[in-house]
Design an enzyme around this catalytic site. Sequence first.
Site, PDB file in Angstrom:
ATOM      1  N   SER A 165       0.798  -1.236  -0.145  1.00  0.00           N
ATOM      2  CA  SER A 165      -0.083  -0.011   0.046  1.00  0.00           C
ATOM      3  C   SER A 165       0.889   1.191  -0.058  1.00  0.00           C
ATOM      4  O   SER A 165       0.734   2.356  -0.784  1.00  0.00           O
ATOM      5  CB  SER A 165      -1.052   0.031   1.415  1.00  0.00           C
ATOM      6  N   ASN A 166       1.811   1.370   0.639  1.00  0.00           N
ATOM      7  CA  ASN A 166       2.994   2.419   0.787  1.00  0.00           C
ATOM      8  C   ASN A 166       3.545   2.595  -0.766  1.00  0.00           C
ATOM      9  O   ASN A 166       3.556   3.746  -1.140  1.00  0.00           O
ATOM     10  CB  ASN A 166       3.825   2.232   1.646  1.00  0.00           C
ATOM     11  N   MET A 212      10.312  -6.559   4.904  1.00  0.00           N
ATOM     12  CA  MET A 212      10.236  -7.487   5.984  1.00  0.00           C
ATOM     13  C   MET A 212      11.871  -8.139   6.383  1.00  0.00           C
ATOM     14  O   MET A 212      11.642  -9.244   6.676  1.00  0.00           O
ATOM     15  CB  MET A 212       9.175  -8.326   6.099  1.00  0.00           C
ATOM     16  N   ARG A 213      12.721  -7.437   5.875  1.00  0.00           N
ATOM     17  CA  ARG A 213      14.274  -8.089   6.077  1.00  0.00           C
ATOM     18  C   ARG A 213      15.158  -6.953   6.388  1.00  0.00           C
ATOM     19  O   ARG A 213      15.024  -5.604   6.228  1.00  0.00           O
ATOM     20  CB  ARG A 213      14.716  -8.523   4.663  1.00  0.00           C
ATOM     21  N   HIS A 227       8.276   3.007   9.619  1.00  0.00           N
ATOM     22  CA  HIS A 227       8.154   1.809  10.694  1.00  0.00           C
ATOM     23  C   HIS A 227       6.579   2.510  11.334  1.00  0.00           C
ATOM     24  O   HIS A 227       6.510   3.472  11.498  1.00  0.00           O
ATOM     25  CB  HIS A 227       9.281   2.034  11.550  1.00  0.00           C
TER      26      HIS A 227
HETATM   27  C1  GRF Z   1       3.785  -0.692   7.122  1.00  0.00           C
HETATM   28  O1  GRF Z   1       2.960  -0.625   8.030  1.00  0.00           O
HETATM   29  C2  GRF Z   1       5.132  -0.055   7.491  1.00  0.00           C
HETATM   30  O2  GRF Z   1       5.155   0.882   8.488  1.00  0.00           O
HETATM   31  C3  GRF Z   1       5.773  -1.582   7.938  1.00  0.00           C
HETATM   32  O3  GRF Z   1       5.165  -2.596   6.753  1.00  0.00           O
HETATM   33  C4  GRF Z   1       3.943  -2.169   6.542  1.00  0.00           C
HETATM   34  C5  GRF Z   1       3.711  -2.118   5.122  1.00  0.00           C
HETATM   35  O4  GRF Z   1       2.631  -2.041   4.521  1.00  0.00           O
HETATM   36  N1  GRF Z   1       7.213  -1.372   7.601  1.00  0.00           N
HETATM   37  P1  GRF Z   1       2.355  -1.889   3.189  1.00  0.00           P
HETATM   38  O5  GRF Z   1       2.939  -3.362   2.385  1.00  0.00           O
HETATM   39  O6  GRF Z   1       2.986  -0.844   2.491  1.00  0.00           O
HETATM   40  O7  GRF Z   1       0.752  -2.011   2.752  1.00  0.00           O
END
Ligand code: GRF
Length: 232
Positions: free
Chosen positions: A48-49, A125-126, A144
């Site tokens: 989503s980001n 996630m690494r 974060h």
């Molecule tokens: C976000 O909440 C970010 O803060 C964390 O992982 C999540 C990723 O969300 N590091 P998305 O994959 O961007 O939806």
Amino acid sequence: MKQDKNEYKQNKLSYDLKEQSLISPFDSTIPLYSPKIRLGILASGNGSNFEYIVKSIKNKQLNADISILIVNNPNCLAIKKAIKYKIPFVIINHRECSSRFEHDMLVMKKLEELSVELVVMAGWMRIVGEEIINGFKNRLINIHPSLLPSFKGVDAIQQAIDKRVTITGCTVHYVQKEVDSGSIIIQAAVPIKEQDSKETLKKRIQDMEHIILPLAISKVAKNIRTSLKDNK
Ligand code: GRF
């Protein structure tokens, strides 16, 4: 002094809170720079980001091109978003690498090959190794879901709920060796409501992430462009 009950009830808060922003540092104007910055996005999950970075570019809020989306997980939803928006992507599956170093080197090679200027960990996630951190000094940022330095590491939202804090949020920061510890670029505060579930809280935190991440990218990109000029 005896206080009249009704008068007391009718009293309103006398502070003017309108100017108090939940985003800090807050600037109502977006940093301007040119030419466009070449981004490399690293993602492992929903993306989503990543999607909001794409949207910010489309809305002309962010002067950038996404050179590549790199994912480590072949099943992550970020891939679908890359296909939807026609953004080039590559899967570098860590499970197919014999070591963390080997995976890092493949990621690094891809970023260098495409002359990426700024790397954004958008739900990556690494843990990244020193080679990437040093190779992209001041050009590697992470988002974060907490107000750092509180609640570093995994499941930051649950950590905040467990500690019964009443305000949490999200942070964009530079990446350094110690996890979730580099200098802070921008933060947004999010109140935790009594009726919140983890999911409702996560949704409000992510809404803020989608605002502050593109802002942080602009800020850092402007610094990169300014320091390039200074070095000429
Ligand atoms: C976000 O909440 C970010 O803060 C964390 O992982 C999540 C990723 O969300 N590091 P998305 O994959 O961007 O939806």
